[in-house]
Scaffold this active site. Structure first.
Site, PDB file in Angstrom:
ATOM      1  N   ILE A   1       0.837  -0.581 -12.445  1.00  0.00           N
ATOM      2  CA  ILE A   1       1.036  -1.837 -11.731  1.00  0.00           C
ATOM      3  C   ILE A   1       2.022  -1.614 -10.599  1.00  0.00           C
ATOM      4  CG2 ILE A   1       0.522  -3.250 -13.764  1.00  0.00           C
ATOM      5  CD1 ILE A   1       3.538  -3.863 -13.943  1.00  0.00           C
ATOM      6  N   SER A   2       1.909  -2.419  -9.558  1.00  0.00           N
ATOM      7  CA  SER A   2       2.806  -2.369  -8.412  1.00  0.00           C
ATOM      8  C   SER A   2       2.720  -0.983  -7.757  1.00  0.00           C
ATOM      9  CB  SER A   2       4.224  -2.739  -8.848  1.00  0.00           C
ATOM     10  OG  SER A   2       5.059  -2.966  -7.730  1.00  0.00           O
ATOM     11  N   ASN A   3       3.839  -0.289  -7.603  1.00  0.00           N
ATOM     12  CA  ASN A   3       3.753   1.068  -7.062  1.00  0.00           C
ATOM     13  C   ASN A   3       2.905   1.965  -7.954  1.00  0.00           C
ATOM     14  OD1 ASN A   3       5.327   0.390  -4.890  1.00  0.00           O
ATOM     15  ND2 ASN A   3       7.121   1.546  -5.522  1.00  0.00           N
TER      16      ASN A   3
ATOM     17  N   GLY B   1      -3.104  -2.693 -11.202  1.00  0.00           N
ATOM     18  CA  GLY B   1      -2.577  -4.046 -11.167  1.00  0.00           C
ATOM     19  C   GLY B   1      -1.628  -4.234  -9.992  1.00  0.00           C
TER      20      GLY B   1
ATOM     21  N   HIS C   1       4.271 -11.574  -8.993  1.00  0.00           N
ATOM     22  CA  HIS C   1       4.444 -10.140  -9.158  1.00  0.00           C
ATOM     23  C   HIS C   1       5.214  -9.735 -10.409  1.00  0.00           C
ATOM     24  CE1 HIS C   1       4.029  -6.160  -7.299  1.00  0.00           C
ATOM     25  NE2 HIS C   1       5.204  -5.876  -7.821  1.00  0.00           N
TER      26      HIS C   1
END
Length: 606
Positions: A267-269, A291, A543
Site C-alpha cells: 500500500i502507498s509507497n 493499494g 489514505h
C-alpha cells in the site's frame, strides 16, 4: 569520513538453485540469510505475542534497559508501531473480527541485507516462514513497506493475510527504513536492530563530511534514489524468500519461481513498489495487488509525488479556509492551526502566488488553483490531516534529497535532521533516544525524537522560505532543480507484464496520494497497453486507516485494508481457477458513524 565497506555485511554467495527455462532466477547468486530466529509460544510471527489487546495498548512495549534494548524487545516494539501505523485497531474499528487477522502464527524469520546492482547502500529483506507452511501449495507473499517504514512496515498488509493461510511472507524496506545513523555518536544499526559502530556490519553507513552533526536518514542520504529501484527491491525480496525456504525445508527443495506461487502486495509507497515490480521482465510473479499506490504514470492527469506534495505544502493551508469549517474532519489542532493558515494566505499574496484583498478571497484563490491542477474537494478535505501534521513538508524535504542523490550536509535547500531542543535548535541525541529509533521511527522525520532542521526559518510565515525553495526544485531550471528533476524522471512506471493479473485498490477520498494523479492514469496507461488491470475505487476511503481511531475520521471514512485483503482473496482464487479475472468496481463503502464497524458498511466485492 569515507564510507566503510559493507562487504562484510552482505553475504551473497552460492550458486543459484536450478530453475526452469520459463521462470528463471534473475541473478547468478542467491542472498543467504545472515540471521535466523525462531518465534513460537509467547513470541509469534504476526504480533510478537502481543495479540490484539497488546497491539491496542496505548503505550508501546517497554525495554528492560532503555539504553540497551535487546533485539527481541526492539522487534516487538517495531511490530507494535507498524501495526498501529497502518491498521485501524480501535475498539470500534472491527479489526480481528469484521475483517483481518492477528492469529498467533509460530515460525521462523530469515533476514539479510541485500543490494541491487549499482546501489551504494543495502535494503533490508526479511522472510517469515510459518511452521504451517503448506508444502503442497507453495505460496510466497512479497511486500514492500508503506511510506519510508522499516522492514516490518507491511506486516498488517501482507503478514496478516498470508501467514494464517500458510504462506511465507517476504518483506523489503525498499532502501529506506529506520536505520538512522547518529553523526555525533558515530553509531548506526546492526542487522538485528541494535546499535552498532562503524567497523562492524551496519545496515546504513553514510558518507560523512568532517564535522557533520545531527542524524543521517537512509531514505534521504543513501545517494541511491531508492525509489527508482523499488521494483528490483521487491524482486530481490522474492528471490530471498526462495533461498530462505530452501533453508527451512531442505527436504522439499528446490524452491523456484516455477513451483512456488508469488503474489506481490503493498500500500502507498509499497503499492507503487509492487507495480514497478510488475513491469520487470520474466515470468516470476503470479499476481499483484496495489493499494493506494504512489506511482508516477504517463498520460492525462498524471503527476509526480514531488510535484503535488510541494504544491500542497505551499497552497493547501490557505485553500482549506475556503472550505466550510464543518466540512472538515478536524485536523488534530484546527483551532490553533487556523491563524497559521491565515498567515499563509497573506504570505502567498505577498509572494504573488494568490490573489485577493482579504483572507477569504485569498483562500478562494488558493483553492481555485488547486482545483485547476486536479485536486478534488474530497482530496483537499482529507488532506487537512497532512497539513495538520506538517506531513507535506516532511515528504518534500526527504524526497528532494533522495531524488537529487544528495549526501549528508548537501541538501539544496539547507535542510538537515537532528534531535531538537524546545526552541527547534539542534542538539545531540540522548543514548535512550538513539536506541529506540529503529523500533519507533517511520523512516521520515519528524518522529521518534528526530526533527527537521530548517536553516531558512524566518518570520512571519516561518516555514515558507524553505517551502518555496523545495517547490523551485520542481519548477526551476538551475543545477539543483535539474538534479532533482532527473531523479524524478527515473520513477516513470511502465505497464505490467502481459498476462499478469493486477488489481489496483484506491480510496476515492485519498488526500495524500490522490487517485487522479496516480492510480487513475496508471490504470488508463496499462489498459491502453492491453494489460489485465482491474481498478477498485473505494468510496469514502482516505489514505490512513491508522487515523480512523480519531472519531471524526472514523465517522466519515471507511478503512481501505479490508478491500486490499479482498483483492488478495480474488487474485488467489483466480490463480486457483475458482474466479474469473477481476473487473473494475466502484465500491460503496462508508464510515461507521458513531457506532461500531459492521461488515455491510464495507460493501466488499463478492
Amino acid at each position: 569520513m569515507a564510507r566503510i565497506a559493507l562487504a562484510a555485511a552482505l553475504t551473497v554467495a552460492l550458486a543459484a538453485c536450478g530453475s526452469s527455462p520459463t521462470r528463471p532466477m534473475s541473478q547468478d547468486t542467491v542472498i543467504e540469510p545472515q540471521r535466523v530466529t525462531e518465534h513460537r509460544g509467547s513470541d509469534d510471527l504476526l504480533t510478537a505475542g502481543l495479540g490484539l489487546a497488546g497491539l491496542q495498548a496505548m503505550t508501546p512495549p517497554g525495554f528492560a534497559d532503555a539504553v540497551h534494548p535487546t533485539a527481541a524487545e526492539l522487534r516487538r516494539r517495531a511490530l507494535w508501531n507498524n501495526w498501529r501505523g497502518i491498521a485501524d485497531l480501535s475498539a470500534t474499528g472491527g479489526y480481528g473480527g469484521v475483517y483481518g487477522s492477528v492469529a498467533s502464527v509460530p515460525g521462523r524469520e530469515y533476514s539479510a541485507l541485500a543490494k541491487v546492482p549499482g546501489a551504494k547502500q543495502p535494503h533490508r529483506v526479511l522472510v517469515q516462514v510459518p511452521d504451517g507452511f503448506d508444502l503442497q501449495r507453495r505460496c510466497v507473499v512479497v511486500a514492500a513497506s508503506s511510506g519510508s517504514r522499516g522492514v516490518y512496515g507491511a506486516i498488517a498488509v501482507a503478514g496478516a493475510w498470508g501467514l494464517p493461510k500458510g504462506c511465507a511472507v517476504a518483506y523489503t524496506d525498499k532502501g529506506a527504513g529506520t536505520d538512522y545513523f547518529d553523526l555525533d555518536a558515530q553509531a548506526g544499526t546492526r542487522e538485528d536492530g541494535t546499535a552498532g559502530a562503524p567497523g562492524e556490519p551496519l545496515a546504513f553507513i553514510p558518507d560523512v563530511p568532517a564535522g557533520a552533526t545531527g542524524v543521517s536518514v537512509k531514505h534521504a542520504h543513501s545517494q541511491d534514489n531508492p525509489e527508482a529501484d523499488w521494483g528490483r527491491h521487491v524482486k530481490q525480496a522474492a528471490e530471498f524468500a526462495l533461498s530462505a525456504l530452501e533453508r527451512a525445508f531442505p527436504q522439499a527443495a528446490p524452491f523456484r519461481f516455477d513451483n512456488t506461487r508469488v503474489i506481490a502486495v503493498g500500500i502507498s509507497n509499497g503499492g507503487g513498489a509492487v507495480l514497478r515490480a510488475a513491469e520487470l521482465d520474466g515470468d516470476w510473479l503470479d499476481a499483484v495487488v496495489a493499494g493506494e499506490p504512489n506511482v508516477h504514470a504517463e498520460g492525462p492527469g498524471a503527476r509526480s509525488l514531488y510535484d503535488y506534495t510541494t504544491e500542497a505544502a505551499l497552497l493547501m493551508p490557505c485553500a482549506l479556509l475556503a472550505l466550510p469549517a464543518d466540512s472538515l474532519p478536524q485536523p488534530p489542532v484546527r483551532a490553533q492551526a487556523e491563524p497559521l493558515w491565515q498567515a499563509r494566505c497573506a504570505s502567498l499574496k505577498a509572494a504573488g502566488l494568490v490573489e485577493g484583498a482579504d483572507v477569504a478571497a485569498q483562500a478562494r484563490s488558493a483553492h481555485a488553483r488547486l482545483r485547476e491542477h486536479g485536486w478534488t474537494d474530497q482530496a483537499l478535505t482529507a488532506g487537512a490531516l497532512s497539513v495538520g501534521f506538517d506531513l507535506w513538508r516532511a515528504i518534500a524535504v526527504t524526497y528532494a534529497s533522495a531524488y537529487g542523490r544528495y549526501g549528508v550536509g548537501e541538501h539544496p535547500c539547507g535542510y538537515a535532521f537532528a534531535a531538537l531542543n524546545p526552541d527547534f535548535s539542534a542538539r545531540a541525541a540522548a543514548p535512550a533516544e538513539r536506541a529506540a529509533w529503529w523500533a519507533d521511527g517511520s523512516g521520515i522525520p519528524p518522529g521518534a525524537g528526530v526533527g527537521i532542521v530548517d536553516t531558512r526559518l524566518a518570520a512571519p510565515d516561518f516555514t515558507l522560505p524553505g517551502l518555496q525553495c523545495l517547490r523551485a526544485l520542481n519548477d526551476g531550471d538551475d543545477e539543483a532543480a535539474q538534479r532533482v528533476q532527473r531523479g524524478i524522471a527515473e520513477l516513470r512506471a511502465r505497464p505490467p507484464r502481459a498476462g499478469l493479473p493486477v488489481i489496483v485498490v484506491h480510496g476515492s477520498d485519498d488526500g495524500l496520494v490522490p487517485p487522479a494523479f496516480s492510480s487513475a492514469p496508471y490504470v488508463a496507461q496499462a489498459k491502453a497497453a492491453g494489460r489485465e488491470v482491474a481498478y477498485w475505487q473505494v468510496r469514502n476511503a482516505q489514505h490512513f486507516d491508522g487515523f480512523l481511531a480519531l472519531p471524526a475520521y472514523a465517522a466519515r471514512y471507511a478503512p481501505l485494508l479490508p478491500h486490499v485483503y479482498a483483492a488478495l482473496d480474488h487474485v488467489s482464487a483466480q490463480l486457483d481457477g475458482q474466479a474469473t479475472r477481476a473487473a473494475d468496481q466502484v465500491i460503496e463503502a462508508r464510515g461507521r458513524g458513531a457506532g461500531k464497524l459492521e461488515a455491510g458498511q464495507l460493501a466488499l466485492p463478492r
